[in-house]
Design a protein around this motif. Structure first.
Motif, PDB file in Angstrom:
ATOM      1  N   HIS A 178      42.592  38.685  44.119  1.00  0.00           N
ATOM      2  CA  HIS A 178      43.560  38.204  45.071  1.00  0.00           C
ATOM      3  C   HIS A 178      44.388  39.351  45.620  1.00  0.00           C
ATOM      4  O   HIS A 178      44.597  39.478  46.811  1.00  0.00           O
ATOM      5  CB  HIS A 178      44.478  37.266  44.300  1.00  0.00           C
ATOM      6  CG  HIS A 178      44.895  36.100  45.090  1.00  0.00           C
ATOM      7  ND1 HIS A 178      44.006  35.181  45.542  1.00  0.00           N
ATOM      8  CD2 HIS A 178      46.111  35.716  45.517  1.00  0.00           C
ATOM      9  CE1 HIS A 178      44.667  34.267  46.217  1.00  0.00           C
ATOM     10  NE2 HIS A 178      45.934  34.572  46.217  1.00  0.00           N
ATOM     11  N   LEU A 179      44.873  40.163  44.707  1.00  0.00           N
ATOM     12  CA  LEU A 179      45.694  41.306  45.086  1.00  0.00           C
ATOM     13  C   LEU A 179      44.932  42.198  46.058  1.00  0.00           C
ATOM     14  O   LEU A 179      45.466  42.645  47.069  1.00  0.00           O
ATOM     15  CB  LEU A 179      46.070  42.091  43.823  1.00  0.00           C
ATOM     16  CG  LEU A 179      46.879  43.367  44.017  1.00  0.00           C
ATOM     17  CD1 LEU A 179      48.311  43.033  44.400  1.00  0.00           C
ATOM     18  CD2 LEU A 179      46.878  44.210  42.756  1.00  0.00           C
ATOM     19  N   VAL A 180      43.657  42.422  45.753  1.00  0.00           N
ATOM     20  CA  VAL A 180      42.868  43.296  46.610  1.00  0.00           C
ATOM     21  C   VAL A 180      42.614  42.633  47.953  1.00  0.00           C
ATOM     22  O   VAL A 180      42.694  43.270  48.997  1.00  0.00           O
ATOM     23  CB  VAL A 180      41.512  43.631  45.957  1.00  0.00           C
ATOM     24  CG1 VAL A 180      40.733  44.582  46.831  1.00  0.00           C
ATOM     25  CG2 VAL A 180      41.729  44.250  44.611  1.00  0.00           C
ATOM     26  N   GLU A 181      42.328  41.338  47.933  1.00  0.00           N
ATOM     27  CA  GLU A 181      42.067  40.651  49.196  1.00  0.00           C
ATOM     28  C   GLU A 181      43.261  40.775  50.129  1.00  0.00           C
ATOM     29  O   GLU A 181      43.114  40.998  51.325  1.00  0.00           O
ATOM     30  CB  GLU A 181      41.763  39.171  48.947  1.00  0.00           C
ATOM     31  CG  GLU A 181      40.338  38.960  48.487  1.00  0.00           C
ATOM     32  CD  GLU A 181      40.118  37.564  47.891  1.00  0.00           C
ATOM     33  OE1 GLU A 181      38.975  37.250  47.565  1.00  0.00           O
ATOM     34  OE2 GLU A 181      41.106  36.802  47.744  1.00  0.00           O
ATOM     35  N   TYR A 182      44.445  40.660  49.547  1.00  0.00           N
ATOM     36  CA  TYR A 182      45.644  40.813  50.370  1.00  0.00           C
ATOM     37  C   TYR A 182      45.830  42.262  50.776  1.00  0.00           C
ATOM     38  O   TYR A 182      46.158  42.563  51.913  1.00  0.00           O
ATOM     39  CB  TYR A 182      46.872  40.283  49.629  1.00  0.00           C
ATOM     40  CG  TYR A 182      47.015  38.794  49.767  1.00  0.00           C
ATOM     41  CD1 TYR A 182      47.750  38.262  50.826  1.00  0.00           C
ATOM     42  CD2 TYR A 182      46.399  37.926  48.883  1.00  0.00           C
ATOM     43  CE1 TYR A 182      47.869  36.892  50.982  1.00  0.00           C
ATOM     44  CE2 TYR A 182      46.494  36.552  49.032  1.00  0.00           C
ATOM     45  CZ  TYR A 182      47.239  36.036  50.076  1.00  0.00           C
ATOM     46  OH  TYR A 182      47.348  34.690  50.237  1.00  0.00           O
ATOM     47  N   ASP A 183      45.608  43.167  49.828  1.00  0.00           N
ATOM     48  CA  ASP A 183      45.804  44.572  50.165  1.00  0.00           C
ATOM     49  C   ASP A 183      44.779  45.035  51.190  1.00  0.00           C
ATOM     50  O   ASP A 183      45.047  45.945  51.966  1.00  0.00           O
ATOM     51  CB  ASP A 183      45.739  45.447  48.907  1.00  0.00           C
ATOM     52  CG  ASP A 183      46.181  46.881  49.195  1.00  0.00           C
ATOM     53  OD1 ASP A 183      47.285  47.054  49.739  1.00  0.00           O
ATOM     54  OD2 ASP A 183      45.417  47.822  48.909  1.00  0.00           O
ATOM     55  N   ASP A 184      43.619  44.405  51.200  1.00  0.00           N
ATOM     56  CA  ASP A 184      42.602  44.803  52.169  1.00  0.00           C
ATOM     57  C   ASP A 184      43.092  44.626  53.607  1.00  0.00           C
ATOM     58  O   ASP A 184      42.742  45.402  54.488  1.00  0.00           O
ATOM     59  CB  ASP A 184      41.316  43.982  51.965  1.00  0.00           C
ATOM     60  CG  ASP A 184      40.481  44.555  50.833  1.00  0.00           C
ATOM     61  OD1 ASP A 184      40.770  45.696  50.414  1.00  0.00           O
ATOM     62  OD2 ASP A 184      39.554  43.874  50.364  1.00  0.00           O
TER      63      ASP A 184
END
Ligand code: ADP
Ligand code: MG
Length: 874
Positions: free
Chosen positions: A655-661
């Motif tokens: 989730h964190l990465v999806e947002y950071d992407d």
């Protein structure tokens, strides 16, 4: 599931088979390399570099490069890379993750691919867990690199070193580490450092106002040591560089008071598994009423857009009250809230929870709320490491996380066999009804092991439990060492001796990770512990070392007879991997050893995820507190619980990465533009183009709905950015195009005049400064906007549309606004700006930790050397 595992094992076999020709090729060069003189061996480096420039590939020169490193290691350290270590080295070179058990010598393995890849001249990074290891490893391996003529450096918090064997440090342990600048450290062939230092240097480089302030070269190749810890455990918290903001802090106290009056169930509900709190309708109206009384409500409903900023405070206050517990998640010390690392139990000084949570906890605990921060730069570790051209990892425990490595980092996991067979005995878990019963039994067992003389390493999941057990052992008169939230160095020196006769070491689960436990003790550590300096007193040191070596060897015999190091876990961790790490401390390199976990039905993991079946078994067996049960059904249930939690945590990180992407795309564009600007790109054409567009836009905006121009309005608008002659009068009846051409011509003439006045060189500099200043200011605002928007969306989209989709859409809009705002601001500044010359100031090395806050009078974190309030803090 089993089928999948089966195919994984098969493919692993295949992978290993493929490595064998390269291992054989390296082996066959050995006799030849053994005959070379030291100087001839060093010449190999130049020879191999030449072969590369002549067009050979790294794969082609792998065997001679590996053979050179192996020979250098044999001569300097007296350690010859085993064949399995060559295999590990090849896997790392290929940009994969090598799973090699603890004690298999990964430090030595890494020298192979680091040397090979450093031959490209591009700079290779070895990422360590902590600063202690970032110093230890280059010193330890330094002699190998030195013999081969490649440079190796170390970067740690606020310091950087180059390996120079003749350098005598004030602390003899760090002999060989000569201080240098950070930039020099990054120019070395090989650089050791922590993920934090590498990541923050990247962020700081992208805040620099001048290329000379940047330190890193393009990111080429990184090997991440203890890769699961860094890329999985640590990856939940992004790196953030921030400074104080003028926002009021009182609001946190107000919200803390409001939520403290709410009642569980009635006003809010808690999902302990998901670590989420949600307000009930009743709760919402209570909060609304309280806020209204305080005059804080800007619209009727709490979740109306005008009140988004309030939900930020509300959410953090609720979380602080319900989900975060003192002495488990954090401690309060000297009026400060200090985070406890959930994996290691260490106190994370200087680290702060993000998004207002830290302030909310401060308010709840009644200590001073530290001023809120503004984010200047942020990146997740995931996105930092994905920037390397090639990424590799090594650890004792990767395979349980193979899916995540693959999905997030495209890292394939290859399991390398151990050098010698593993003979450690892993006993089945002992399950007790209550926690008290469990700890009593554990303490009893530790006492028995100690009496017998068998060393025991006890793992706990928190400082609290650590202290509890330590107290119990104290009462029983068992001497022991406790590793808590202390410094890495001290922990390392203690854990290194955890294999001595009758040693009892109580540690949080991963304390001292990366440090080898040698049965019978570590003679080098003991010699240094006596304060002897091998460079200053070589004879004395040698003598002491020889006698200690003998002593340790004798002790080792006894410890081996007693069964080696006993690992006693006092709770199962959320992730199986962490338990395996703990177990892996024993049984290294074919040593005997044993492990056992003590569990109770009151353990958090069992309570939340274990289910009723486990409890039923205990009840059914009618057992009392002190009688354990060892049953495969119970162990299975606990393992299933772990698998469940692992999946939840993976989701959180994904989730964190999806947002950071989303933000990452923006970051790539902005940082790319910054780079171009810094490297001296000619901005004149871009700026003139922006001026042209702005003039067209202003004309457009000055027309009424029928397309008729309002000359006065237009003139007023133009005056906001163009230094037009006051006598200018515009003919509103002229055709639009013609008017536009005329104005553009005028603007260009004014630009040219300015350029002639201050000189072409200064004009270019001015363009650069205006561009950077504008981009940086708006970028920082953008980061905050994105963060607030995400909060807003989280609340709005509750239970409805996919918040990520909304975040992406609104993020795109915000980014477009950022781009047009940049143009707008640059155009409106460029005619007005001038250059004031100041004496140059040297760049102070500044370190910024995650969530570290910069005082107004501190040096600016961007490294400009100016005070923060005069630079980014303006
Ligand atoms: P890991 O990082 O895999 O847990 P370390 O790098 O800490 O292991 O090494 C463990 C121990 O094994 C060290 O004491 C190291 O000196 C030793 N060692 C590693 N490789 C060799 C080798 N080829 N020959 C002899 N000793 C070795
Ligand atoms: Mg290691």
């Amino acid at each position: 599931m089993f089928k999948w595992l089966g195919s994984l094992t098969d493919s692993n076999e295949r992978e290993l088979k493929k490595l064998s020709p390269l291992v054989q090729a390296t082996n066959s060069l050995e006799p030849q390399f053994e005959r070379l003189s030291d100087a001839e061996l060093r010449e190999k480096t130049e020879e191999l570099k030449k072969r590369l420039t002549d067009g050979e590939t790294l794969e082609e020169i792998l065997p001679p490069a590996f053979a050179a490193v192996r020979e250098a290691a044999r001569r300097t350290l007296g350690q010859r890379h085993f064949d399995v270590q060559l295999m590990g080295g090849i896997v790392l070179h290929q940009g994969k993750s090598a799973e090699m058990k603890t004690g298999e010598g990964k430090t030595l393995v890494a020298t192979l691919p680091l040397y090979l890849n450093a031959l490209t001249g591009k700079g290779c990074h070895l990422v360590t867990l902590n600063d202690y290891l970032a110093r230890r490893d280059p010193v330890w391996m330094g002699a190998i690199y030195h013999l081969l003529g490649v440079s190796v450096s170390s970067i740690v918090h606020e310091a950087a070193y180059i390996y120079d064997p003749a350098y005598s440090a004030s602390d003899p342990r760090w002999n060989g580490l000569r201080p240098i600048s950070r930039r020099e450290a990054y120019s070395a062939d090989i650089t050791y450092g922590t993920n934090h230092e590498f990541g923050f240097d990247y962020l700081r480089d992208n805040m620099a106002r001048d290329l000379s302030q940047t330190v890193q070269r393009p990111l080429y190749y990184a090997i991440v040591d203890e890769v699961d810890n860094i890329l999985i455990d640590e990856a939940r918290t992004p790196l953030i560089i921030s400074g104080p903001s003028p926002e009021p802090t009182q609001r946190y106290y107000a919200f803390s008071r409001i939520v403290s009056r709410l009642k569980p169930q009635e006003d809010f509900q808690v999902d302990e598994k998901e670590r989420a709190v949600t307000l009930t309708d009743l709760g919402i109206s209570r909060v609304e009423k309280a806020l209204k009384d305080l005059g804080e409500l800007k619209a009727a409903g709490l979740y109306d857009a005008a009140n988004y900023y309030l939900s930020y405070y509300l959410e953090s206050a609720l979380k602080a009250m319900v989900l975060f517990r003192r002495d488990k998640d954090y401690v309060v010390k000297d009026g400060q809230v200090i985070i406890v690392d959930e994996f290691t139990g260490r106190l994370m000084f200087g680290r702060r929870y993000s998004e207002g949570l830290h302030q909310a906890i401060e308010a709840k605990e009644g200590v001073k709320v530290q001023q809120e921060t503004v984010t200047y730069a942020t990146i997740t570790l995931q996105n930092y490491f994905r920037m390397y051209e090639k990424l590799a990892g090594m650890t004792g425990t990767a395979v349980t996380e193979a899916e995540e490595f693959h999905k997030i980092y495209k890292l394939e996991v290859v399991v390398i066999p151990t050098h010698k067979d593993m003979v450690r005995v892993d006993h089945p878990d002992r399950v007790y009804k209550t926690e008290e019963g469990k700890f009593r039994a554990a303490a009893r067992e530790i006492e028995e092991l100690h009496k017998k003389g068998q060393p025991v390493l006890v793992g706990t999941t928190s400082i609290e439990k650590n202290e509890k057990l330590s107290e119990m052992l104290g009462l029983r008169g068992v001497p022991h060492q406790v590793l808590n939230a202390k410094q890495h160095e001290k922990e390392a020196s203690i854990i290194a001796q955890a294999g001595r006769l009758a040693a009892v070491t109580v540690a949080t689960n991963m304390a001292g990770r990366g440090v080898d436990i040698i049965l019978g003790g570590n003679p080098d550590g003991l010699a240094l512990g006596r304060g002897l300096d091998p460079l200053a007193q070589p004879e004395e040191y040698k003598e002491a070392l020889a006698s200690l070596q003998k002593q340790c060897a004798q002790e080792r015999e006894k410890v081996v007879d007693l069964g080696g190091l006993f690992i006693l876990g006092t709770e199962r961790h959320e992730a199986r991997r962490i338990d395996n790490q703990l177990r892996g401390r024993s049984g290294r390199q074919g040593d005997p050893g044993a492990s056992r976990f003590y569990i109770s039905l009151e353990d958090e993991l069992v309570r939340n995820f274990g289910g009723d079946r486990v409890k039923a078994v205990m009840d059914w067996a009618g057992l009392d507190e002190d009688t354990p049960i060892e049953h495969s059904m119970v162990s299975k249930a606990i393992e299933n619980a772990q698998i469940k939690v692992e999946a939840i945590n993976f989701d959180i990180r994904k989730h964190l990465v999806e947002y950071d992407d989303v933000l990452n795309k923006h970051r790539e564009v902005i940082y790319g533009e910054r780079r171009k600007t810094l490297s001296g790109a000619d901005l004149r054409p871009n700026i003139l183009e922006a001026i042209r567009e702005e003039i067209a836009a202003v004309i457009e905006a000055s027309a009424d709905e029928h397309g008729a121009l309002d000359p006065e309005k237009l003139q007023a608008e133009l005056f906001t950015f163009l230094p037009l002659p006051p006598t200018l009068s515009l003919d509103g009846n002229k055709p639009r195009k013609e008017l536009e051409e005329e104005l553009v011509g005028l603007a260009e003439r004014l630009y040219q005049e300015k350029e002639e006045k201050i000189g072409g060189e200064d004009m270019r500099l001015l363009e650069r400064l205006v561009m950077l200043g504008t981009m940086d200011k708006l970028w920082v605002e953008h980061l905050t906007l994105m963060e607030n928007m995400r909060h807003g969306i989280g609340l709005r989209a509750y239970g409805q549309a996919d918040p990520l989709v909304a975040y992406k859409r609104e993020g795109h809009n915000l980014f477009q606004s950022l781009l047009s705002a940049t143009k707008y601001d640059v155009v409106r500044t460029i005619y007005k700006a001038g250059i004031v010359r100041q004496a140059p100031q040297p760049r102070e090395p500044v370190g910024v930790a995650a969530g570290h806050k910069t005082g107004r009078n501190d040096p600016c974190p961007c490294g400009s050397g100016k005070k923060y309030k005069k630079c980014h803090g303006k």
